[in-house]
Scaffold this active site. Structure first.
Site, PDB file in Angstrom:
ATOM      1  CG  ASP A 131      -2.054   0.969   1.105  1.00 10.38           C
ATOM      2  OD1 ASP A 131      -2.299   1.463  -0.010  1.00 10.38           O
ATOM      3  OD2 ASP A 131      -2.701   1.261   2.130  1.00 10.38           O
ATOM      4  N   GLY A 163       0.161   5.407  -4.408  1.00  8.85           N
ATOM      5  CA  GLY A 163      -0.467   6.671  -4.811  1.00  8.85           C
ATOM      6  C   GLY A 163       0.097   7.834  -4.005  1.00  8.85           C
ATOM      7  CD1 TRP A 181       7.448   6.715  -2.412  1.00  2.85           C
ATOM      8  CD2 TRP A 181       7.075   7.046  -4.604  1.00  2.85           C
ATOM      9  NE1 TRP A 181       8.665   6.808  -3.044  1.00  2.85           N
ATOM     10  CE2 TRP A 181       8.467   7.008  -4.382  1.00  2.85           C
ATOM     11  CE3 TRP A 181       6.595   7.234  -5.902  1.00  2.85           C
ATOM     12  CZ2 TRP A 181       9.387   7.149  -5.420  1.00  2.85           C
ATOM     13  CZ3 TRP A 181       7.507   7.391  -6.943  1.00  2.85           C
ATOM     14  CH2 TRP A 181       8.898   7.339  -6.685  1.00  2.85           C
ATOM     15  NE  ARG A 195      -3.946   6.722  -7.643  1.00  4.33           N
ATOM     16  CZ  ARG A 195      -3.912   6.488  -6.339  1.00  4.33           C
ATOM     17  NH1 ARG A 195      -3.779   7.484  -5.490  1.00  4.33           N
ATOM     18  NH2 ARG A 195      -4.047   5.259  -5.864  1.00  4.33           N
ATOM     19  CG  HIS A 212       0.472   1.926  -9.328  1.00  5.61           C
ATOM     20  ND1 HIS A 212       0.159   1.595  -8.033  1.00  5.61           N
ATOM     21  CD2 HIS A 212      -0.592   2.621  -9.803  1.00  5.61           C
ATOM     22  CE1 HIS A 212      -1.046   2.058  -7.750  1.00  5.61           C
ATOM     23  NE2 HIS A 212      -1.525   2.687  -8.792  1.00  5.61           N
ATOM     24  CD  GLU A 226     -12.917  -5.023  -2.989  1.00  7.94           C
ATOM     25  OE1 GLU A 226     -11.715  -5.376  -3.007  1.00  7.94           O
ATOM     26  OE2 GLU A 226     -13.860  -5.815  -2.746  1.00  7.94           O
ATOM     27  CG  LEU A 259      10.209 -17.190  -3.717  1.00  4.57           C
ATOM     28  CD1 LEU A 259       9.711 -17.247  -2.271  1.00  4.57           C
ATOM     29  CD2 LEU A 259      10.944 -15.873  -3.951  1.00  4.57           C
ATOM     30  CB  SER A 281      -7.692  -4.142   2.446  1.00  9.63           C
ATOM     31  OG  SER A 281      -7.455  -2.960   3.157  1.00  9.63           O
TER      32      SER A 281
HETATM   33  C1  FPP Z   1      -1.790   0.193  -3.446  1.00  7.98           C
HETATM   34  O1  FPP Z   1      -1.331   1.512  -3.451  1.00  7.98           O
HETATM   35  C2  FPP Z   1      -1.211  -0.574  -4.548  1.00  7.98           C
HETATM   36  C3  FPP Z   1      -1.917  -1.093  -5.591  1.00  7.98           C
HETATM   37  C4  FPP Z   1      -3.370  -0.954  -5.726  1.00  7.98           C
HETATM   38  C5  FPP Z   1      -1.255  -1.812  -6.693  1.00  7.98           C
HETATM   39  C6  FPP Z   1      -0.024  -2.583  -6.324  1.00  7.98           C
HETATM   40  C7  FPP Z   1       0.804  -2.700  -7.536  1.00  7.98           C
HETATM   41  C8  FPP Z   1       2.153  -2.683  -7.586  1.00  7.98           C
HETATM   42  C9  FPP Z   1       3.014  -2.662  -6.421  1.00  7.98           C
HETATM   43  C10 FPP Z   1       2.900  -2.670  -8.879  1.00  7.98           C
HETATM   44  C11 FPP Z   1       2.341  -3.453  -9.965  1.00  7.98           C
HETATM   45  C12 FPP Z   1       2.301  -4.886  -9.684  1.00  7.98           C
HETATM   46  C13 FPP Z   1       2.939  -5.801 -10.402  1.00  7.98           C
HETATM   47  C14 FPP Z   1       2.818  -7.237 -10.044  1.00  7.98           C
HETATM   48  C15 FPP Z   1       3.751  -5.412 -11.532  1.00  7.98           C
HETATM   49  P1  FPP Z   1      -2.406   2.677  -3.605  1.00  7.98           P
HETATM   50  O2  FPP Z   1      -2.440   3.077  -5.031  1.00  7.98           O
HETATM   51  O3  FPP Z   1      -3.715   2.247  -3.033  1.00  7.98           O
HETATM   52  O4  FPP Z   1      -1.749   3.800  -2.725  1.00  7.98           O
HETATM   53  P2  FPP Z   1      -2.497   4.954  -1.921  1.00  7.98           P
HETATM   54  O5  FPP Z   1      -3.282   4.292  -0.837  1.00  7.98           O
HETATM   55  O6  FPP Z   1      -1.365   5.780  -1.402  1.00  7.98           O
HETATM   56  O7  FPP Z   1      -3.344   5.674  -2.912  1.00  7.98           O
END
Ligand code: FPP
Length: 233
Positions: free
Chosen positions: A13, A16, A18, A26, A30, A60, A124, A189
């Site tokens: 988490d 966004g 970051w 955003r 990612h 979601e 792994l 979540s």
């Molecule tokens: C949550 O941060 C993260 C996600 C919804 C996506 C996770 C994806 C990655 C780490 C990279 C892509 C994955 C792969 C396998 C290549 P958020 O966007 O909800 O952050 P915020 O809460 O600060 O908005």
């Protein structure tokens, strides 16, 4: 370290936030977040963790703006393309859990290709949760049991925790010993609702793109200090 968890699950988490704190889109968060995955995979291989489950996209998350969703799908495809050879070389098996039929066809095909290519690797196992919802997973399991009961191949007494576990997407995968959640939020979540029953939880304020190998090792240290009683004394 005395005890290494067999299975670590991660809620990645804060991508966004970051990006926002740097005035970046955003998707840049990612993208940076996908680099943290590599750090964790390396830490698992170095310490002997056998299973790493990553919450990459929840059911979601489809509600996010179309541009962010399509960007994440492209990022996933790129990640799979770039990592395939490395996974083969390093003995990493890739698996995926969730309603994979919801993914765009090119993404799904690539995912299937990498899962198939790496299926005999044992060093792994990296499990990507994609279009994943813990409640939907339990719902799908209950439906499959109900169908068998209607057909007469099982009765109420046959329904045991092991039977339920065998109908989940994670059939054959041990429950996580440790759950790591970044960005300070104290929530599950909708992640692995059945499987996390006795899992130790480590929450760090670090945002996922800032999470590196040292942070993963710190989570393992924290886990080592826990006394797991599984409801006993
Ligand atoms: C949550 O941060 C993260 C996600 C919804 C996506 C996770 C994806 C990655 C780490 C990279 C892509 C994955 C792969 C396998 C290549 P958020 O966007 O909800 O952050 P915020 O809460 O600060 O908005």
């Amino acid at each position: 370290m005395k005890t290494i968890p067999r299975h670590v699950a991660v809620i990645m988490d804060g991508n966004g936030r970051w990006a926002q704190s740097r005035n970046l889109p955003r998707l840049a968060g990612h993208e940076q977040g996908s680099k943290s995955i590599r750090q964790c995979v390396e830490a698992c291989m170095e310490t002997g963790v056998e299973f790493l489950t990553l919450y990459a996209f929840s059911s979601e998350n489809w509600k996010r703006p179309a541009l962010e969703v399509s960007g994440l799908m492209l990022l996933l495809e790129r990640f799979l393309n770039e990592k395939k050879e490395e996974m083969l070389r390093e003995g990493v098996r890739l698996r995926a859990i969730g309603r994979l039929e919801d993914l765009p066809p090119p993404c799904r095909r690539k995912l299937q290709e990498v899962c198939d290519a790496t299926k005999n690797n044992t060093r792994l196992q990296v499990i990507l949760a994609l279009s994943y919802s813990g409640r939907t997973e339990i719902l799908d399991a209950v439906k499959s049991i109900a169908r068998d009961a209607t057909e007469g191949s099982l009765c109420a007494e046959d329904v045991t925790p092991d039977l339920i576990a065998s109908r989940l997407y994670t059939d054959g995968i041990p429950d996580p010993d440790l759950l790591i959640r970044t960005s300070g939020e104290m929530r599950i979540s909708n992640f692995l609702l059945w499987q996390l029953s006795y899992t130790e939880i480590h929450v760090t304020k670090k945002l996922w793109p800032d999470f590196g190998k040292a942070d993963f090792l710190e989570a393992l240290e924290d886990f080592n200090g826990r006394s797991r009683r599984f409801g006993g004394v």
